[in-house]
Design a protein around this motif. Structure first.
Motif, PDB file in Angstrom:
ATOM      1  N   ARG A  14       7.787 -42.776 -68.230  1.00 10.51           N
ATOM      2  CA  ARG A  14       7.069 -43.268 -69.403  1.00 10.51           C
ATOM      3  C   ARG A  14       6.198 -44.453 -68.986  1.00 10.51           C
ATOM      4  O   ARG A  14       6.298 -44.967 -67.878  1.00 10.51           O
ATOM      5  CB  ARG A  14       8.050 -43.654 -70.489  1.00 10.51           C
ATOM      6  N   ALA A  15       5.355 -44.908 -69.902  1.00  7.09           N
ATOM      7  CA  ALA A  15       4.359 -45.937 -69.599  1.00  7.09           C
ATOM      8  C   ALA A  15       4.993 -47.222 -69.065  1.00  7.09           C
ATOM      9  O   ALA A  15       4.498 -47.805 -68.096  1.00  7.09           O
ATOM     10  CB  ALA A  15       3.508 -46.223 -70.827  1.00  7.09           C
ATOM     11  N   ARG A  16       6.055 -47.671 -69.673  1.00  7.40           N
ATOM     12  CA  ARG A  16       6.683 -48.925 -69.237  1.00  7.40           C
ATOM     13  C   ARG A  16       7.152 -48.832 -67.787  1.00  7.40           C
ATOM     14  O   ARG A  16       6.935 -49.745 -66.986  1.00  7.40           O
ATOM     15  CB  ARG A  16       7.848 -49.274 -70.149  1.00  7.40           C
ATOM     16  N   GLU A  17       7.795 -47.713 -67.441  1.00 10.00           N
ATOM     17  CA  GLU A  17       8.269 -47.533 -66.074  1.00 10.00           C
ATOM     18  C   GLU A  17       7.098 -47.380 -65.106  1.00 10.00           C
ATOM     19  O   GLU A  17       7.151 -47.859 -63.972  1.00 10.00           O
ATOM     20  CB  GLU A  17       9.193 -46.316 -65.965  1.00 10.00           C
ATOM     21  N   ALA A  18       6.028 -46.717 -65.560  1.00  8.97           N
ATOM     22  CA  ALA A  18       4.843 -46.539 -64.714  1.00  8.97           C
ATOM     23  C   ALA A  18       4.215 -47.888 -64.387  1.00  8.97           C
ATOM     24  O   ALA A  18       3.862 -48.155 -63.234  1.00  8.97           O
ATOM     25  CB  ALA A  18       3.831 -45.630 -65.412  1.00  8.97           C
ATOM     26  N   ALA A  19       4.079 -48.743 -65.388  1.00 10.85           N
ATOM     27  CA  ALA A  19       3.515 -50.080 -65.154  1.00 10.85           C
ATOM     28  C   ALA A  19       4.382 -50.852 -64.171  1.00 10.85           C
ATOM     29  O   ALA A  19       3.874 -51.513 -63.260  1.00 10.85           O
ATOM     30  CB  ALA A  19       3.389 -50.837 -66.474  1.00 10.85           C
ATOM     31  N   LYS A  20       5.682 -50.733 -64.327  1.00  6.14           N
ATOM     32  CA  LYS A  20       6.605 -51.431 -63.426  1.00  6.14           C
ATOM     33  C   LYS A  20       6.473 -50.907 -62.000  1.00  6.14           C
ATOM     34  O   LYS A  20       6.449 -51.685 -61.044  1.00  6.14           O
ATOM     35  CB  LYS A  20       8.042 -51.250 -63.928  1.00  6.14           C
ATOM     36  N   LEU A  21       6.365 -49.592 -61.844  1.00  4.15           N
ATOM     37  CA  LEU A  21       6.204 -49.011 -60.507  1.00  4.15           C
ATOM     38  C   LEU A  21       4.926 -49.498 -59.835  1.00  4.15           C
ATOM     39  O   LEU A  21       4.887 -49.704 -58.624  1.00  4.15           O
ATOM     40  CB  LEU A  21       6.173 -47.483 -60.582  1.00  4.15           C
ATOM     41  N   LEU A  22       3.867 -49.679 -60.626  1.00  6.89           N
ATOM     42  CA  LEU A  22       2.593 -50.140 -60.075  1.00  6.89           C
ATOM     43  C   LEU A  22       2.554 -51.650 -59.904  1.00  6.89           C
ATOM     44  O   LEU A  22       1.639 -52.177 -59.274  1.00  6.89           O
ATOM     45  CB  LEU A  22       1.437 -49.696 -60.976  1.00  6.89           C
ATOM     46  N   GLY A  23       3.510 -52.339 -60.493  1.00  2.00           N
ATOM     47  CA  GLY A  23       3.550 -53.794 -60.366  1.00  2.00           C
ATOM     48  C   GLY A  23       2.492 -54.501 -61.193  1.00  2.00           C
ATOM     49  O   GLY A  23       1.982 -55.545 -60.797  1.00  2.00           O
ATOM     50  N   VAL A  24       2.150 -53.904 -62.348  1.00  2.00           N
ATOM     51  CA  VAL A  24       1.153 -54.502 -63.232  1.00  2.00           C
ATOM     52  C   VAL A  24       1.751 -54.675 -64.625  1.00  2.00           C
ATOM     53  O   VAL A  24       2.774 -54.072 -64.959  1.00  2.00           O
ATOM     54  CB  VAL A  24      -0.136 -53.651 -63.319  1.00  2.00           C
ATOM     55  N   SER A  25       1.076 -55.474 -65.440  1.00  2.00           N
ATOM     56  CA  SER A  25       1.541 -55.662 -66.814  1.00  2.00           C
ATOM     57  C   SER A  25       1.282 -54.396 -67.621  1.00  2.00           C
ATOM     58  O   SER A  25       0.454 -53.555 -67.249  1.00  2.00           O
ATOM     59  CB  SER A  25       0.810 -56.841 -67.467  1.00  2.00           C
ATOM     60  N   GLN A  26       1.960 -54.288 -68.741  1.00  3.73           N
ATOM     61  CA  GLN A  26       1.745 -53.146 -69.629  1.00  3.73           C
ATOM     62  C   GLN A  26       0.292 -53.120 -70.114  1.00  3.73           C
ATOM     63  O   GLN A  26      -0.327 -52.065 -70.200  1.00  3.73           O
ATOM     64  CB  GLN A  26       2.700 -53.229 -70.829  1.00  3.73           C
ATOM     65  N   ARG A  27      -0.255 -54.284 -70.385  1.00  2.00           N
ATOM     66  CA  ARG A  27      -1.638 -54.375 -70.873  1.00  2.00           C
ATOM     67  C   ARG A  27      -2.635 -53.877 -69.816  1.00  2.00           C
ATOM     68  O   ARG A  27      -3.561 -53.116 -70.124  1.00  2.00           O
ATOM     69  CB  ARG A  27      -1.946 -55.812 -71.250  1.00  2.00           C
ATOM     70  N   THR A  28      -2.446 -54.305 -68.581  1.00  2.00           N
ATOM     71  CA  THR A  28      -3.310 -53.834 -67.491  1.00  2.00           C
ATOM     72  C   THR A  28      -3.172 -52.337 -67.313  1.00  2.00           C
ATOM     73  O   THR A  28      -4.173 -51.620 -67.158  1.00  2.00           O
ATOM     74  CB  THR A  28      -2.965 -54.565 -66.175  1.00  2.00           C
ATOM     75  N   PHE A  29      -1.949 -51.852 -67.358  1.00  2.00           N
ATOM     76  CA  PHE A  29      -1.718 -50.417 -67.212  1.00  2.00           C
ATOM     77  C   PHE A  29      -2.412 -49.646 -68.329  1.00  2.00           C
ATOM     78  O   PHE A  29      -3.055 -48.629 -68.070  1.00  2.00           O
ATOM     79  CB  PHE A  29      -0.216 -50.120 -67.203  1.00  2.00           C
ATOM     80  N   ASP A  30      -2.328 -50.138 -69.559  1.00  2.00           N
ATOM     81  CA  ASP A  30      -2.978 -49.476 -70.681  1.00  2.00           C
ATOM     82  C   ASP A  30      -4.489 -49.400 -70.479  1.00  2.00           C
ATOM     83  O   ASP A  30      -5.127 -48.399 -70.834  1.00  2.00           O
ATOM     84  CB  ASP A  30      -2.659 -50.188 -71.995  1.00  2.00           C
ATOM     85  N   ARG A  31      -5.079 -50.450 -69.900  1.00  2.00           N
ATOM     86  CA  ARG A  31      -6.530 -50.443 -69.617  1.00  2.00           C
ATOM     87  C   ARG A  31      -6.886 -49.381 -68.587  1.00  2.00           C
ATOM     88  O   ARG A  31      -7.893 -48.686 -68.712  1.00  2.00           O
ATOM     89  CB  ARG A  31      -6.985 -51.810 -69.123  1.00  2.00           C
ATOM     90  N   VAL A  32      -6.063 -49.271 -67.552  1.00  2.00           N
ATOM     91  CA  VAL A  32      -6.304 -48.266 -66.511  1.00  2.00           C
ATOM     92  C   VAL A  32      -6.236 -46.866 -67.102  1.00  2.00           C
ATOM     93  O   VAL A  32      -7.082 -46.013 -66.820  1.00  2.00           O
ATOM     94  CB  VAL A  32      -5.283 -48.437 -65.359  1.00  2.00           C
ATOM     95  N   VAL A  33      -5.250 -46.625 -67.942  1.00  2.00           N
ATOM     96  CA  VAL A  33      -5.085 -45.316 -68.568  1.00  2.00           C
ATOM     97  C   VAL A  33      -6.253 -45.032 -69.524  1.00  2.00           C
ATOM     98  O   VAL A  33      -6.821 -43.930 -69.527  1.00  2.00           O
ATOM     99  CB  VAL A  33      -3.732 -45.221 -69.312  1.00  2.00           C
ATOM    100  N   ALA A  34      -6.658 -46.035 -70.306  1.00  2.00           N
ATOM    101  CA  ALA A  34      -7.772 -45.863 -71.244  1.00  2.00           C
ATOM    102  C   ALA A  34      -9.074 -45.547 -70.514  1.00  2.00           C
ATOM    103  O   ALA A  34      -9.924 -44.829 -71.030  1.00  2.00           O
ATOM    104  CB  ALA A  34      -7.932 -47.113 -72.100  1.00  2.00           C
ATOM    105  N   ALA A  35      -9.207 -46.056 -69.290  1.00  2.00           N
ATOM    106  CA  ALA A  35     -10.401 -45.783 -68.484  1.00  2.00           C
ATOM    107  C   ALA A  35     -10.376 -44.369 -67.905  1.00  2.00           C
ATOM    108  O   ALA A  35     -11.354 -43.912 -67.327  1.00  2.00           O
ATOM    109  CB  ALA A  35     -10.509 -46.807 -67.358  1.00  2.00           C
ATOM    110  N   GLY A  36      -9.244 -43.677 -68.052  1.00  2.00           N
ATOM    111  CA  GLY A  36      -9.132 -42.307 -67.558  1.00  2.00           C
ATOM    112  C   GLY A  36      -8.745 -42.208 -66.092  1.00  2.00           C
ATOM    113  O   GLY A  36      -8.862 -41.138 -65.494  1.00  2.00           O
ATOM    114  N   ASP A  37      -8.277 -43.304 -65.516  1.00  2.00           N
ATOM    115  CA  ASP A  37      -7.931 -43.307 -64.095  1.00  2.00           C
ATOM    116  C   ASP A  37      -6.588 -42.649 -63.782  1.00  2.00           C
ATOM    117  O   ASP A  37      -6.351 -42.260 -62.635  1.00  2.00           O
ATOM    118  CB  ASP A  37      -7.928 -44.738 -63.553  1.00  2.00           C
TER     119      ASP A  37
END
Length: 71
Positions: A14-37
């Protein structure tokens, strides 16, 4: 004595675990996902966004290559 097997690596998180795996905040992760990356899907119509671990690893590889080119 019983040997403990290593915990299997998940194929999706899920998103929370994905952000943790990448070592970024949830907010940063949400931006990356919104950009379609990083692609995702919703599990059985729930609001949970699911991310394939292989897609997260591919994203990290792409970022590393981009950073190496800009040095």
């Amino acid at each position: 004595m019983i040997e403990q097997q290593p915990e299997p690596k998940p194929i999706a998180v899920r998103a929370r675990e994905a952000a943790k795996l990448l070592g970024v905040s949830q907010r940063t992760f949400d931006r990356v996902v919104a950009a379609g990356d990083i692609p995702f899907w919703r599990l059985h119509g729930r609001s949970w966004r699911m991310f394939a671990v292989k897609d997260l690893e591919a994203y990290v590889d792409r970022r590393r290559k981009q950073e190496a080119r800009h040095r």
